[in-house]
Write a protein that holds these residues in place. Structure first.
Motif, PDB file in Angstrom:
ATOM      1  N   ALA A 165       0.853  -1.186   0.000  1.00  0.00           N
ATOM      2  CA  ALA A 165       0.000   0.000   0.000  1.00  0.00           C
ATOM      3  C   ALA A 165       0.883   1.229   0.000  1.00  0.00           C
ATOM      4  CB  ALA A 165      -0.931  -0.022   1.204  1.00  0.00           C
ATOM      5  N   GLY A 166       1.032   1.854  -1.150  1.00  0.00           N
ATOM      6  CA  GLY A 166       1.877   3.039  -1.277  1.00  0.00           C
ATOM      7  C   GLY A 166       2.710   2.931  -2.531  1.00  0.00           C
ATOM      8  N   THR A 167       3.586   3.906  -2.725  1.00  0.00           N
ATOM      9  CA  THR A 167       4.429   3.852  -3.917  1.00  0.00           C
ATOM     10  C   THR A 167       5.792   3.298  -3.533  1.00  0.00           C
ATOM     11  OG1 THR A 167       5.042   6.133  -3.496  1.00  0.00           O
ATOM     12  CG2 THR A 167       3.338   5.759  -5.132  1.00  0.00           C
ATOM     13  N   TYR A 168       6.352   2.562  -4.451  1.00  0.00           N
ATOM     14  CA  TYR A 168       7.674   1.977  -4.242  1.00  0.00           C
ATOM     15  C   TYR A 168       8.320   1.904  -5.602  1.00  0.00           C
ATOM     16  CZ  TYR A 168      11.246  -1.338  -2.719  1.00  0.00           C
ATOM     17  OH  TYR A 168      12.421  -1.945  -2.432  1.00  0.00           O
ATOM     18  N   GLU A 169       9.530   2.379  -5.677  1.00  0.00           N
ATOM     19  CA  GLU A 169      10.178   2.381  -6.989  1.00  0.00           C
ATOM     20  C   GLU A 169      11.361   1.457  -7.010  1.00  0.00           C
ATOM     21  OE1 GLU A 169      10.658   6.128  -9.052  1.00  0.00           O
ATOM     22  OE2 GLU A 169       9.174   7.003  -7.703  1.00  0.00           O
ATOM     23  N   THR A 170      11.355   0.582  -8.004  1.00  0.00           N
ATOM     24  CA  THR A 170      12.487  -0.318  -8.220  1.00  0.00           C
ATOM     25  C   THR A 170      12.409  -0.739  -9.675  1.00  0.00           C
ATOM     26  OG1 THR A 170      13.546  -2.348  -7.527  1.00  0.00           O
ATOM     27  CG2 THR A 170      11.149  -2.341  -7.513  1.00  0.00           C
ATOM     28  N   GLU A 171      13.274  -1.674 -10.080  1.00  0.00           N
ATOM     29  CA  GLU A 171      13.190  -2.103 -11.475  1.00  0.00           C
ATOM     30  C   GLU A 171      13.395  -3.599 -11.574  1.00  0.00           C
ATOM     31  OE1 GLU A 171      17.757  -0.974 -12.648  1.00  0.00           O
ATOM     32  OE2 GLU A 171      16.158   0.498 -12.953  1.00  0.00           O
TER      33      GLU A 171
END
Lengths: 352, 302, 216
Positions: free
Chosen positions: A321-327
Motif C-alpha cells: 500500500a503506497g508507492t515503491y520504486e524499483t526495477e
C-alpha cells in the motif's frame, strides 16, 4: 432461529453429482453469500432452495417447514435473476405488481407497495416504461423492486450484479446491503466475486466442486481458511503458495534455496508442506521473517504497488500500500510476520 | 482492358451491389408487379378468348364487378370462402399451438417427432388432396370404413359429393395440411421466450395456467398475429386441395373464391370475371399483409 | 363431376330423347336428367359421380366396384389389360324403341389463327393428321373419326364393331366460340339437379335461358 435449514442435500444430473451432502443453516435476517468459481454448484444450490430444481436426496426447510415437494410459488421466496428476467411485455409498474395481482390484492394496496418500492429504488419516473427502454442498472433495480413488493421471507439473489459495469456494481453492492438492513429479510446471495461476498455478507459459504469448503464470517475465512482452496479463493490478490519443508526442530520451514521462516505452531519435523503467504502481508522493509528475492515485474497504481518477485524457482506476488520504486532484476528483501504464515498439507490441502 | 475493368467493377466494386439490387428489382417487376397490375387492369376490361393476345381492350368500367355481384353463385362462394378461411385458421392455430407447447416439453425423441410432422407440410397439396380423396371417398373410403367399424355411422357419408359435407371435408384436409407450418412458426416463437421469465413468474406465484395466460400468450402476441396473417394469405391461395378434392362441387357447395377465379379464367374463359375475383382477393391480402408487417415490427420491439 | 366431362356424358341422353345443347329444356332432356337423378337417388349410381372424373370411374370399373359404365373407346386398352372379369361393350341405350341413337364425339377442334402467315401449310398439316386416322385404333385405342378409315386387323374386333356402329350416331358438341359457357350452364343444371338443389325442369330452364343469352 434459522430461516432456512438444509440437511444432507444431494443433487444429481444423471450420473453427474452437482451437489454433495450439503448441510447449511441460514439464520433469520442473515445475509449469506454462496461463493465459488463457476461450476461449483452455488447457483444450483440457490435454485434448489427456490424450488426451481428438484433435489435428489436430503431436506430443505423454510421457516421450519419442509419444502422439498413444494412448488416455487408455495415457498414465499423472492428471486432476483442474473439476467433480471423482467417480463418484456409489461411496464415497470406491471412487472413489480405482477405477484400482487396474481394474489388478487386490493388495488390500493398494490399501488402503495409498488409506489414504496419505486421510491426506495428511485424508479418513480420509470414506472410506465418497458424493460427495453431501461439501462442495465435500471433493469436491475426493477428486478429488485419486483422482489421487494412481495415482502417475502427470503430474498434469493443469483449473481444480480454480474451484468453491470464496475462502478455501478460497487454502488449497487452497498444499496443491496442497505436494503437488506432496512427490510430485515433473510438474503441468500450467489456470486463468483469474493469481493462482493466479503463486503456484503454476514456469512460466507465457499463452494467448490459441489461441496461446501467452509462456512464462516468474512474475516474468519480470511484469517483462518480451512484449506488451501478457501485460502486461495478469499483475498485479493490471491495468496502465494510455496512448497516448503519443516526443519528438524519443527519450528521453522525451509523454502526456495533454503531460506528459513519461523512458523506459528510447531509441526512434524521433515514434513513437506505448502506455505501460504498473502501478498499484502509481505513487507518491503524486511521486518519479521526475512526472504531475499529478485524483482521480476513491478506495477504501480499510485496507491498500490504490485511486485512479482522470484525466490529461486518460486514466484511471489507482493502487494504494497503506497508507492515503491524499483526495477526488474533488482534485489528485494521481503519480510513477513511469523503469525501470517499459513501451512497446508500438500496432498489434502487442509490447513495445518 | 476495358472488359477486365468491367469484370472487376462488377465483382469488387459498387457494381456488385448494384447488380444484386437490379436483379432483385427486375425479378419483382417482371414476376410480381406486372402480373398483379395486369390482373387489376383486366378486371376493368372486356376480356375474352379473342382479345387475349392484345393489351388494349374495351374499357368495361365497373361492369365486371356489378356483373359478378349479381351472379347467383356470388354470395354462396363468398360465404364458403369466409367459412373456409375462418375454420381453417382457427383449427390450424389452436392445434398447431397445442402441438408446439406439447413439443416444448423435453421428452425423449421430441425433436424427431416434431421433425416428422414437417413431412406433412412438404408434401405438395395435390398429393395431400389425392390422399385425402381416398380417405374421404364415399363408397370405399378409409374414413367411412373406420367410422363404420367403430359403429359410429350406419350408412355411407359422401364426404365429397354430399353438398352438406363437401366444404367441411376440404377444410379438414386444409387444416391437416396447415398444422405443421403453424406448429413450427409457433415453436420458434415459444423458443424465443426466455426460460428465466417463466421461472420468475413461477417465483412470483403464477401457476401453469396463469403463466400461459400472462406470460406465454401476451409474449406470443406478435407471433400469433404473424401466423394468422400468413394463414389468411396461404388459405386464400389454397387452390390445389380444392382442385384435387371436389373441384368446388357438388353444385358449388365447396367452391371458394380462389377456385372460382381459376374456373372463370381457365375453364369458361370469362377472363375478366376471374381477374375481378382475383383483384378483390388482392385487396384483401394487402390489408392482411399490412397487419402482418405491423405484427412483425412489434415482434422486434420486444 | 362439374367439368366438360359431365356435359359430354349428358348430351347423348338428351339428344336421344329429342333435345340438344341449344334445346336443353325440352321434355326429353328433362326426362333424361330426371332419369340420372333417379339413378343417384336409388343408389344405382354412387353419389360420387358428382365429384369423380371419367378415369376415376374407369378405375372403379376395373376394380369391380361398378358394373356398368358409360365411357369411351380410349378406355379399351386399359380395360383389356386390367379388368379381371368377363365384360362386353354395348350400344348406348335409348328411351324407347325407335328413338334416335346418339353419342358424343370427343374429337379435337383445330383453329387456324386469322393472322397466320401460312394458312395453306396449316391445312396441309391437318390433312396429314387425318390421313393417319387408320392408325388411331390399333396404336391408341381411339376410334377414327374419318368414316373411310379402316384399321387393318383391328384389335378387340367385337368392341370395335360396337363403337363403329355407335360412331354413326355421334355428334360433335357445338362447336361454338362460347362453348365453355354453354357447357358450364349444362354442368350447373346437372349438379343442381343431382344434389336436389332444384328439380330437373327448373335447372334445365335456367340453363336454357343462359344458353339462349349466349348464342342468341
Amino acid at each position: 432461529m434459522n430461516q432456512i435449514e438444509i440437511e444432507h442435500l444431494n443433487k444429481n444430473y444423471g450420473s453427474l453429482q452437482a451437489l454433495h451432502d450439503i448441510s447449511l443453516d441460514i439464520p433469520v435476517g442473515a445475509f449469506v453469500a454462496l461463493v465459488g468459481p463457476s461450476g461449483c454448484g452455488k447457483s444450483t444450490l440457490l435454485r434448489t432452495i427456490a424450488g426451481l430444481e428438484t433435489i435428489t436426496s436430503g431436506t430443505i426447510r423454510v421457516a421450519g417447514e419442509v419444502v422439498n415437494d413444494k412448488a416455487p410459488r408455495e415457498r414465499d421466496l423472492a428471486m432476483v435473476f442474473q439476467s433480471y428476467a423482467l417480463y418484456p411485455h409489461m411496464t415497470v409498474e406491471q412487472n413489480m405488481s405482477y405477484s400482487l395481482r396474481l394474489r388478487r390484492r386490493p388495488k390500493a394496496e398494490i399501488d402503495e407497495r409498488v409506489g414504496e418500492a419505486a421510491r426506495i429504488l428511485g424508479l418513480e419516473k420509470l414506472l410506465k416504461r418497458r424493460p427495453k427502454q431501461l439501462s442495465g442498472g435500471q433493469r436491475q433495480r426493477v428486478a429488485m423492486g419486483r422482489a421487494i413488493v412481495r415482502k417475502p421471507k427470503v430474498f434469493l439473489f443469483d449473481e444480480p450484479l454480474s451484468n453491470l459495469d464496475a462502478a455501478l456494481r460497487v454502488q449497487m453492492r452497498s444499496e443491496i446491503r442497505k436494503l437488506h438492513k432496512n427490510l430485515g429479510a433473510t438474503s441468500v446471495y450467489v456470486t463468483h466475486d469474493q469481493i462482493e461476498a466479503m463486503t456484503m455478507a454476514d456469512l460466507i459459504v465457499v463452494l467448490h466442486d459441489g461441496r461446501i469448503e467452509q462456512i464462516g464470517r468474512p474475516l474468519d475465512l480470511y484469517r483462518r481458511p480451512a484449506n488451501r482452496f478457501v485460502a486461495g479463493f478469499i483475498g485479493s490478490p490471491a495468496m502465494n503458495f510455496v512448497p516448503a519443508e519443516v526443519t528438524a526442530d519443527g519450528r521453522t520451514i525451509a523454502i526456495g534455496t533454503g531460506t528459513l521462516l519461523k512458523i506459528p505452531r510447531a509441526q512434524e519435523p521433515g514434513r513437506k508442506v505448502l506455505a501460504g503467504l498473502r501478498p499484502e502481508h509481505l513487507r518491503l522493509d524486511g521486518s519479521g521473517e526475512r526472504l531475499t528475492a529478485t524483482v521480476d515485474i513491478i506495477e504501480g497504481t499510485g496507491s498500490m504497488t504490485f511486485i512479482e518477485a522470484r525466490i529461486g524457482s518460486d514466484l511471489l506476488n507482493v502487494a504494497y500500500a503506497g508507492t515503491y520504486e524499483t526495477e526488474a532484476g533488482a534485489p528485494l528483501t521481503l519480510g513477513i510476520a511469523s503469525d501470517d504464515i499459513y501451512l497446508f498439507d500438500p496432498e489434502t490441502g487442509r490447513a495445518l | 482492358m476495358l472488359q477486365s475493368g468491367l469484370v472487376k467493377y462488377l465483382r469488387d466494386g459498387k457494381g456488385f451491389e448494384g447488380t444484386l439490387i437490379v436483379a432483385a428489382v427486375l425479378y419483382l417487376l417482371v414476376f410480381a408487379a406486372f402480373p398483379l397490375i395486369y390482373t387489376v387492369v383486366m378486371s376493368f376490361q372486356e376480356v375474352d378468348m379473342f382479345t387475349l393476345g392484345t393489351l388494349v381492350r374495351p374499357f368495361a368500367g365497373l361492369t365486371n364487378y356489378t356483373d359478378l355481384f349479381h351472379r347467383p353463385e356470388f354470395a354462396p362462394i363468398v360465404w364458403n370462402t369466409m367459412i373456409f378461411v375462418t375454420l381453417s385458421i382457427a383449427f390450424q392455430l389452436t392445434i398447431g399451438f397445442a402441438l408446439a407447447l406439447f413439443f416444448l416439453q423435453d421428452f425423449p425423441g421430441s425433436t424427431y417427432v416434431r421433425g416428422l410432422f414437417l413431412a406433412g407440410w412438404i408434401l405438395p397439396a395435390l398429393v395431400v388432396g389425392a390422399v385425402w380423396r381416398w380417405i374421404f371417398a364415399g363408397d370405399f373410403g378409409v374414413l367411412n370404413y373406420a367410422l363404420q367399424s367403430l359403429g359410429l355411422i350406419d350408412g355411407q357419408i359422401y364426404w365429397l359429393s354430399d353438398p352438406a359435407y363437401a366444404l367441411y371435408s376440404v377444410i379438414i384436409a386444409n387444416i391437416w395440411l396447415g398444422i405443421p407450418f403453424n406448429m413450427i412458426l409457433l415453436s420458434v416463437g415459444l423458443a424465443g421466450i426466455p426460460g428465466d421469465v417463466y421461472e420468475a413468474a413461477e417465483m412470483d406465484g403464477a401457476n401453469v395456467i396463469q403463466r400461459f395466460l400472462t406470460i406465454t400468450l401476451p409474449m406470443m402476441g406478435p407471433t400469433l398475429g404473424a401466423v394468422v396473417a400468413l394463414g389468411v394469405i396461404f388459405t386464400l391461395q389454397q387452390f390445389d386441395l380444392v382442385a384435387a378434392l371436389t373441384q368446388g362441387g357438388p353444385a358449388n357447395a365447396s367452391n371458394v373464391a380462389q377456385y372460382w377465379s381459376w374456373q372463370m379464367s381457365f375453364q369458361t374463359y370469362e377472363i375478366s370475371g376471374g381477374a375481378t375475383v382475383a383483384t378483390m382477393m388482392i385487396a384483401l391480402v394487402i390489408v392482411v399483409a399490412v397487419i402482418y408487417v405491423r405484427s412483425v415490427q412489434r415482434e422486434q420491439s420486444f | 363431376m362439374a367439368t366438360e366431362e359431365s356435359t359430354f356424358q349428358f348430351l347423348p341422353w338428351a339428344q336421344s330423347a329429342g333435345g340438344d345443347f341449344n334445346a336443353i329444356n325440352t321434355d326429353g332432356s328433362v326426362r333424361a336428367l330426371q332419369f340420372w337423378q333417379k339413378l343417384v337417388d336409388d343408389k344405382v349410381a354412387t353419389p360420387e359421380v358428382l365429384v369423380l372424373n371419367q378415369p376415376d370411374l374407369g378405375s372403379q370399373f376395373v376394380a369391380g366396384n361398378i358394373g356398368m359404365i358409360v365411357t369411351g373407346c380410349w378406355e379399351l386398352p386399359r380395360f383389356a389389360k386390367e379388368v379381371k372379369f368377363d365384360w362386353r361393350v354395348a350400344l348406348m341405350p335409348i328411351e324407347k324403341a325407335g328413338a334416335p341413337r346418339a353419342s358424343a364425339l370427343g374429337e379435337l377442334a383445330y383453329a387456324v389463327p386469322r393472322t397466320s402467315a401460312h394458312p395453306d401449310e396449316a391445312f396441309k398439316f391437318l390433312e396429314y393428321i387425318y390421313a393417319q386416322s387408320s392408325r388411331d385404333w390399333n396404336e391408341y385405342g381411339w376410334l377414327p373419326l374419318d368414316q373411310t378409315a379402316t384399321p387393318k386387323d383391328p384389335k378387340w374386333p367385337e368392341a370395335y364393331a360396337v363403337f363403329a356402329e355407335q360412331m354413326k350416331y355421334a355428334r360433335g358438341r357445338g362447336p361454338s366460340p362460347v362453348w365453355p359457357k354453354v357447357s358450364k350452364a349444362i354442368q350447373t343444371a346437372i349438379q343442381d339437379t343431382l344434389t336436389h338443389k332444384t328439380d330437373a325442369k327448373t335447372a334445365l330452364d335456367t340453363a336454357q335461358s343462359t344458353i339462349d343469352g349466349l348464342i342468341k
